[in-house]
Design an enzyme around this catalytic site. Sequence first.
Site, PDB file in Angstrom:
ATOM      1  N   ASP A 316      12.318  46.432 -18.295  1.00 21.58           N
ATOM      2  CA  ASP A 316      12.478  45.231 -19.111  1.00 21.58           C
ATOM      3  C   ASP A 316      12.345  45.641 -20.586  1.00 21.58           C
ATOM      4  O   ASP A 316      12.027  46.788 -20.912  1.00 21.58           O
ATOM      5  CB  ASP A 316      11.442  44.166 -18.698  1.00 21.58           C
ATOM      6  CG  ASP A 316      11.907  42.767 -19.053  1.00 21.58           C
ATOM      7  OD1 ASP A 316      11.488  41.817 -18.383  1.00 21.58           O
ATOM      8  OD2 ASP A 316      12.715  42.632 -19.995  1.00 21.58           O
ATOM      9  N   GLU A 513       9.863  32.310 -21.466  1.00 21.02           N
ATOM     10  CA  GLU A 513       8.839  33.312 -21.207  1.00 21.02           C
ATOM     11  C   GLU A 513       7.443  32.803 -21.547  1.00 21.02           C
ATOM     12  O   GLU A 513       7.134  31.625 -21.323  1.00 21.02           O
ATOM     13  CB  GLU A 513       9.201  34.616 -21.930  1.00 21.02           C
ATOM     14  CG  GLU A 513      10.590  35.146 -21.506  1.00 21.02           C
ATOM     15  CD  GLU A 513      10.861  36.564 -21.932  1.00 21.02           C
ATOM     16  OE1 GLU A 513      11.993  36.857 -22.291  1.00 21.02           O
ATOM     17  OE2 GLU A 513       9.942  37.409 -21.884  1.00 21.02           O
TER      18      GLU A 513
HETATM   19  C1  GLC Z   1      13.348  39.661 -21.527  1.00 20.03           C
HETATM   20  C2  GLC Z   1      13.112  39.202 -20.094  1.00 20.03           C
HETATM   21  C3  GLC Z   1      14.169  39.659 -19.122  1.00 20.03           C
HETATM   22  C4  GLC Z   1      15.510  39.784 -19.827  1.00 20.03           C
HETATM   23  C5  GLC Z   1      15.388  40.877 -20.881  1.00 20.03           C
HETATM   24  C6  GLC Z   1      16.674  41.034 -21.686  1.00 20.03           C
HETATM   25  O1  GLC Z   1      12.129  40.034 -22.114  1.00 20.03           O
HETATM   26  O2  GLC Z   1      11.845  39.499 -19.516  1.00 20.03           O
HETATM   27  O3  GLC Z   1      14.213  38.699 -18.055  1.00 20.03           O
HETATM   28  O4  GLC Z   1      16.513  40.125 -18.890  1.00 20.03           O
HETATM   29  O5  GLC Z   1      14.310  40.658 -21.771  1.00 20.03           O
HETATM   30  O6  GLC Z   1      16.902  39.885 -22.451  1.00 20.03           O
END
Ligand code: GLC
Length: 620
Positions: A316, A513
């Site tokens: 991530d 988030e």
């Molecule tokens: C974010 C998320 C993830 C996402 C990634 C790219 O922090 O946790 O779900 O796909 O970054 O945007």
Amino acid sequence: MSITVACSDEAPSTDAPLPTTAASTDESEPTAAGALPYRDPALAIHLRVEDLLERMTLGEKIGQMTLVEKNSVAPSDIARLGLGGLLSGGGGSPRDNSPTGWATMVEEFQTAALESRLGIPLLYGVDAVHGHSNVVGAVIFPHNVGLGAADNPELMERIGRVTAAEMVATNIHWNFAPAVSVPRDIRWGRTYEGFAEDTDRVTRLATAYLRGLQGDSLSDRTSVLATPKHFVGDGGTSWGTSTTSDYRIDQGVTDIDETELRTVHLPPYAAAVDAGARSVMVSYSSWGGEKMHAQSYLLTDVLKDELGFTGFVVSDWEAIDQIDDDYGTSVVRSINAGVDMNMVPRAYHDFIDELTRAVEVGEVSIDRIDDAVRRILRVKFELGLFENPYGEPERIVDVGSDSHRLLAREAVAQSQVLLRNQRSILPLDPNIEALYVAGAAADDIGMQSGGWTISWQGGLGEVTDGMTILDGVRNAVHANTSVLFDRNGRFGDLAPGTEMVCLAVVGEFPYAEGFGDVAEPRLPDSHLALVEHMRGQCDDLIVVVLSGRPVLISDHVEDWDAVVAAWLPGSEGDGVADVLFGTEPFTGTLPYTWPRDAAQLPEPGDDALFPYGFGLTGNG
Ligand code: GLC
């Protein structure tokens, strides 16, 4: 076939004729005349992978393991470093945020990548988590919480297909979706990205969506790469355990034993692997005293060995940085644990330098590097990127098309959950003389779409094209019906005895988030005050709740004649009107237990306000 591994940065020639390698079926057949084996689509993928791998320098291999955010990359680095992927983070739009603007942006990046020494195409990734939801004009589907309420795998597959079609129209082949989280505490700001608190409901919906995204074959021009996320147990963290900024539960600790981890959170991944998942994203959370991004037992022993996952594992956003204060140590531990591609949005030079050093001093083996690169290349070949590195920009006209919007409208209607319906006032008669509509949320595409819409955190107002709930109500009633709207519920002096049938639309403000982590999920006080004001003047009061999760309404719900959980329906608000006026039936059921009060969280139990699976039909 014995493969010598190029560890040095001395680039082996790309035009030196290689030993004849086998055709796709017969090892003895020569390859197509003149084509380097890895460029020969007639050759079996594993042979193309090995041929290409053999030609790569260590630098090019590490470049493939590097995924960079598009605003942070120096365009010249794309070819020079042979970067494996680029991404748009939430809201990472081009200046021209239109389908054409996106298609042009990604085409330019891909063209740059193809100019690299070996011409390995990029994977470009986005969070098309409820439609191609960064793109103005794309259809915004209901967030997963609503699709969980609809609980219709066949619908999910169609949504996947349409989402893929809108993505490839913009030259994008990689979706960081579906979230296969099993949220167990609605205080989590990502509850709405999950389908349900129930493992089986998550599994059937997520695999159907994955099948829709990936189509019959990953190499089909309208197929995109799905990414079940976030592995594993992201929805099982405990309140108060997060150490990320001022998050409270997001990215926290999944403090459960292995039996519960395997019973509740792992099955969606096993099913996704069986359904053809070729990339999996790792969770920020921790388990067993270890950050998931450094969990070799779960990433390698369980996901890759036990579940037989042969695709690639992607980190991530900057997640490996959380492993250790020393970045080099974080790099070594994450790659050795089983991360194959690192989402390093900005400091990609540091990542490349640290991993190169680690290989040179033996802290990361070249076998691990080759395993990671094999996995990445394998998926790129499976996607057909070497033959078709671009998408289908001629299908730009399909983005946001009427047919796509009709599908979203159908999904919205099926996602609505009727929680209360005193005197069976729903469905309303479209011939009603007058309907009084109140609440800013009734006329706000941004509010009804939530986070991950055009921008990371989402926003209010007309953030994109679509139909508000108010638009839908106006379209649903007959010509002789008066629809009066006032965001504050003030309708002036009405004739004595005027019967008032009212609709109040309220909701959570958008979030994404950990910004959505909250001890007591509630509606804004101003919204509750509006409903109270409406109660004082309306004969029949229908309350529509826009939220990413159940919200605490026990103190009020008895005063409301009818209550509809609309979740985050996205751009097609007319789907809400469809069930309010009976064009479509109420069929949705609660994907999360609806607590009576915050003291019941995380698990409301049998004394919940509404149990998991609850939903009235509106048929009296
Ligand atoms: C974010 C998320 C993830 C996402 C990634 C790219 O922090 O946790 O779900 O796909 O970054 O945007």
